[in-house]
Motif scaffolding. Sequence first.
Motif, PDB file in Angstrom:
ATOM      1  N   TRP A 222       4.751   8.986   5.050  1.00  0.00           N
ATOM      2  CA  TRP A 222       4.499   7.621   5.495  1.00  0.00           C
ATOM      3  C   TRP A 222       5.017   6.566   4.527  1.00  0.00           C
ATOM      4  CZ3 TRP A 222       1.061   4.080   3.111  1.00  0.00           C
ATOM      5  CH2 TRP A 222       0.310   4.603   2.057  1.00  0.00           C
ATOM      6  N   ARG A 223       5.065   6.880   3.247  1.00  0.00           N
ATOM      7  CA  ARG A 223       5.517   5.882   2.269  1.00  0.00           C
ATOM      8  C   ARG A 223       7.010   5.589   2.442  1.00  0.00           C
ATOM      9  NH1 ARG A 223       1.488   5.176  -1.524  1.00  0.00           N
ATOM     10  NH2 ARG A 223      -0.036   6.863  -1.712  1.00  0.00           N
ATOM     11  N   LEU A 224       7.822   6.618   2.467  1.00  0.00           N
ATOM     12  CA  LEU A 224       9.261   6.411   2.628  1.00  0.00           C
ATOM     13  C   LEU A 224       9.603   5.954   4.047  1.00  0.00           C
ATOM     14  CD1 LEU A 224      10.820   9.361   0.581  1.00  0.00           C
ATOM     15  CD2 LEU A 224      10.411   6.993  -0.108  1.00  0.00           C
TER      16      LEU A 224
ATOM     17  N   ILE B 295       9.862   6.914  -8.484  1.00  0.00           N
ATOM     18  CA  ILE B 295      10.647   7.609  -9.507  1.00  0.00           C
ATOM     19  C   ILE B 295      11.428   8.764  -8.891  1.00  0.00           C
ATOM     20  CG2 ILE B 295      10.488   9.015 -11.596  1.00  0.00           C
ATOM     21  CD1 ILE B 295       8.108   7.305 -12.446  1.00  0.00           C
ATOM     22  N   ALA B 296      10.762   9.524  -8.017  1.00  0.00           N
ATOM     23  CA  ALA B 296      11.434  10.645  -7.361  1.00  0.00           C
ATOM     24  C   ALA B 296      12.572  10.156  -6.479  1.00  0.00           C
ATOM     25  CB  ALA B 296      10.418  11.433  -6.534  1.00  0.00           C
ATOM     26  N   LEU B 297      12.384   8.996  -5.832  1.00  0.00           N
ATOM     27  CA  LEU B 297      13.432   8.440  -4.979  1.00  0.00           C
ATOM     28  C   LEU B 297      14.649   8.037  -5.793  1.00  0.00           C
ATOM     29  CD1 LEU B 297      14.369   7.449  -2.186  1.00  0.00           C
ATOM     30  CD2 LEU B 297      13.203   5.283  -2.663  1.00  0.00           C
ATOM     31  N   PHE B 298      14.437   7.387  -6.916  1.00  0.00           N
ATOM     32  CA  PHE B 298      15.554   6.941  -7.748  1.00  0.00           C
ATOM     33  C   PHE B 298      16.298   8.113  -8.391  1.00  0.00           C
ATOM     34  CE2 PHE B 298      13.196   2.821  -7.935  1.00  0.00           C
ATOM     35  CZ  PHE B 298      14.211   2.048  -7.406  1.00  0.00           C
ATOM     36  N   LYS B 299      15.621   9.206  -8.606  1.00  0.00           N
ATOM     37  CA  LYS B 299      16.246  10.358  -9.250  1.00  0.00           C
ATOM     38  C   LYS B 299      16.911  11.317  -8.266  1.00  0.00           C
ATOM     39  CE  LYS B 299      13.319  10.546 -13.404  1.00  0.00           C
ATOM     40  NZ  LYS B 299      12.371  11.383 -14.184  1.00  0.00           N
ATOM     41  N   ASN B 300      16.676  11.133  -6.990  1.00  0.00           N
ATOM     42  CA  ASN B 300      17.161  12.086  -5.988  1.00  0.00           C
ATOM     43  C   ASN B 300      18.105  11.393  -5.008  1.00  0.00           C
ATOM     44  OD1 ASN B 300      17.499  14.011  -3.962  1.00  0.00           O
ATOM     45  ND2 ASN B 300      15.422  14.795  -4.195  1.00  0.00           N
ATOM     46  N   PRO B 301      19.417  11.523  -5.192  1.00  0.00           N
ATOM     47  CA  PRO B 301      20.374  10.892  -4.276  1.00  0.00           C
ATOM     48  C   PRO B 301      20.235  11.376  -2.831  1.00  0.00           C
ATOM     49  CG  PRO B 301      21.472  11.601  -6.288  1.00  0.00           C
ATOM     50  CD  PRO B 301      20.095  12.193  -6.315  1.00  0.00           C
ATOM     51  N   ALA B 302      19.869  12.647  -2.650  1.00  0.00           N
ATOM     52  CA  ALA B 302      19.716  13.175  -1.294  1.00  0.00           C
ATOM     53  C   ALA B 302      18.574  12.457  -0.570  1.00  0.00           C
ATOM     54  CB  ALA B 302      19.453  14.675  -1.341  1.00  0.00           C
ATOM     55  N   ARG B 303      17.502  12.179  -1.296  1.00  0.00           N
ATOM     56  CA  ARG B 303      16.376  11.456  -0.698  1.00  0.00           C
ATOM     57  C   ARG B 303      16.770  10.024  -0.376  1.00  0.00           C
ATOM     58  NH1 ARG B 303      10.461  12.179  -3.241  1.00  0.00           N
ATOM     59  NH2 ARG B 303      11.104  14.310  -2.762  1.00  0.00           N
ATOM     60  N   GLN B 304      17.567   9.413  -1.234  1.00  0.00           N
ATOM     61  CA  GLN B 304      18.048   8.058  -0.962  1.00  0.00           C
ATOM     62  C   GLN B 304      18.889   8.033   0.315  1.00  0.00           C
ATOM     63  OE1 GLN B 304      20.133   6.739  -4.496  1.00  0.00           O
ATOM     64  NE2 GLN B 304      18.467   7.421  -5.834  1.00  0.00           N
TER      65      GLN B 304
ATOM     66  N   LEU C 167       0.817  -1.208   0.000  1.00  0.00           N
ATOM     67  CA  LEU C 167       0.000   0.000   0.000  1.00  0.00           C
ATOM     68  C   LEU C 167       0.855   1.264   0.000  1.00  0.00           C
ATOM     69  CD1 LEU C 167      -2.895  -0.880   2.487  1.00  0.00           C
ATOM     70  CD2 LEU C 167      -3.087  -0.494   0.025  1.00  0.00           C
ATOM     71  N   SER C 168       2.066   1.152   0.544  1.00  0.00           N
ATOM     72  CA  SER C 168       2.936   2.323   0.639  1.00  0.00           C
ATOM     73  C   SER C 168       3.703   2.600  -0.651  1.00  0.00           C
ATOM     74  CB  SER C 168       3.941   2.139   1.779  1.00  0.00           C
ATOM     75  OG  SER C 168       4.894   1.133   1.472  1.00  0.00           O
ATOM     76  N   ILE C 169       3.657   1.667  -1.592  1.00  0.00           N
ATOM     77  CA  ILE C 169       4.402   1.837  -2.840  1.00  0.00           C
ATOM     78  C   ILE C 169       3.623   2.732  -3.790  1.00  0.00           C
ATOM     79  CG2 ILE C 169       5.364   0.659  -4.848  1.00  0.00           C
ATOM     80  CD1 ILE C 169       5.843  -1.765  -3.108  1.00  0.00           C
ATOM     81  N   ASN C 170       4.287   3.750  -4.267  1.00  0.00           N
ATOM     82  CA  ASN C 170       3.675   4.697  -5.194  1.00  0.00           C
ATOM     83  C   ASN C 170       4.645   4.952  -6.343  1.00  0.00           C
ATOM     84  OD1 ASN C 170       3.491   7.856  -5.946  1.00  0.00           O
ATOM     85  ND2 ASN C 170       1.445   7.055  -5.528  1.00  0.00           N
ATOM     86  N   LYS C 171       4.155   4.892  -7.575  1.00  0.00           N
ATOM     87  CA  LYS C 171       5.021   5.021  -8.742  1.00  0.00           C
ATOM     88  C   LYS C 171       5.748   6.362  -8.775  1.00  0.00           C
ATOM     89  CE  LYS C 171       4.986   4.838 -13.812  1.00  0.00           C
ATOM     90  NZ  LYS C 171       4.141   4.648 -15.012  1.00  0.00           N
TER      91      LYS C 171
END
Length: 208
Positions: free
Chosen positions: A70-72, A21-30, A13-17
Motif C-alpha cells: 500500500w505504501r508504494l 531507503i529500500a526504494l532508493f537502493k533498488n532500481p528494479a523497485r523504482q 501516513l504511507s511514508i516509511n523510512k
Amino acid sequence: MLEYLIVTALFLLSINKVECIALFKNPARQTGVFACAVIFAALWQIKAGILPYLDIHILGVTAVTLVMGWRLACLSALMGACLLLYFTSLSVNDFAHFLLFTALLPIYLSYALFVLCYNFLPRHFFVYIFVCAFICAGLVAATKILVTSSYFWSQDIYPWQTLYDNYLFFSVLMWFPEAMLNGMTITLLITYRPEWVKTFYDQEYLDK
C-alpha cells in the motif's frame, strides 16, 4: 482545502523510512513504481461519463496494492495523477478530489480487505486470487462510486436522484470488469512472476 489536507495526511501516513531507503537502493523497485504510475495514468484517462465529475473508469488499484504494497501504491498513484495533471485536462482544482477518491481511499480499502482476508480466511492460492484480488477489487470499485456519490450529495453538487440515475447505478456494472482486470493481472503475475507480488507469500499460500 479540506481535500488537500486529507490527501496530504493519507500520503504522509504511507511514508516509511525503511521503505524509502529500500526504494532508493533498488532500481528494479523504482522501475516498478514508475511502471505502475504509467499504468494508472493510462487506465484513468480512459473514462466515460454523462455529467461533470461523474466519470466511470477502471481503477486498477487493488492489483497494484497487492503487487507493490500500500505504501508504494500510494506513491505510484500520486505519480500517475501528476502525469494526468501535466498531460491531460485534469485541473489543479480537481487534483486533490481526483487523487483522494480514485486512488488513495481505494488503495487503503484494498489493503484493509487484504489484511482481513489474510487473517480470517484460509491462506490458499485460490483464496488469494478469487477473494483478495477478484472480489475485493469489485468491492473497491463499487465502494468508490458509493463514496463519491455521497460526497457530491453532501456538498449539494448533485441531487441524490441524479446521482442514482447517472452514476450510482453504474456501480453494479463496474463491479465485474474491475474484478476481472485485477483478478486476471494477479493470476498471471503469481503464476509466472510470483516474486513480483509483495503480498503473495509462497510458504503461506502454496506450501500449506
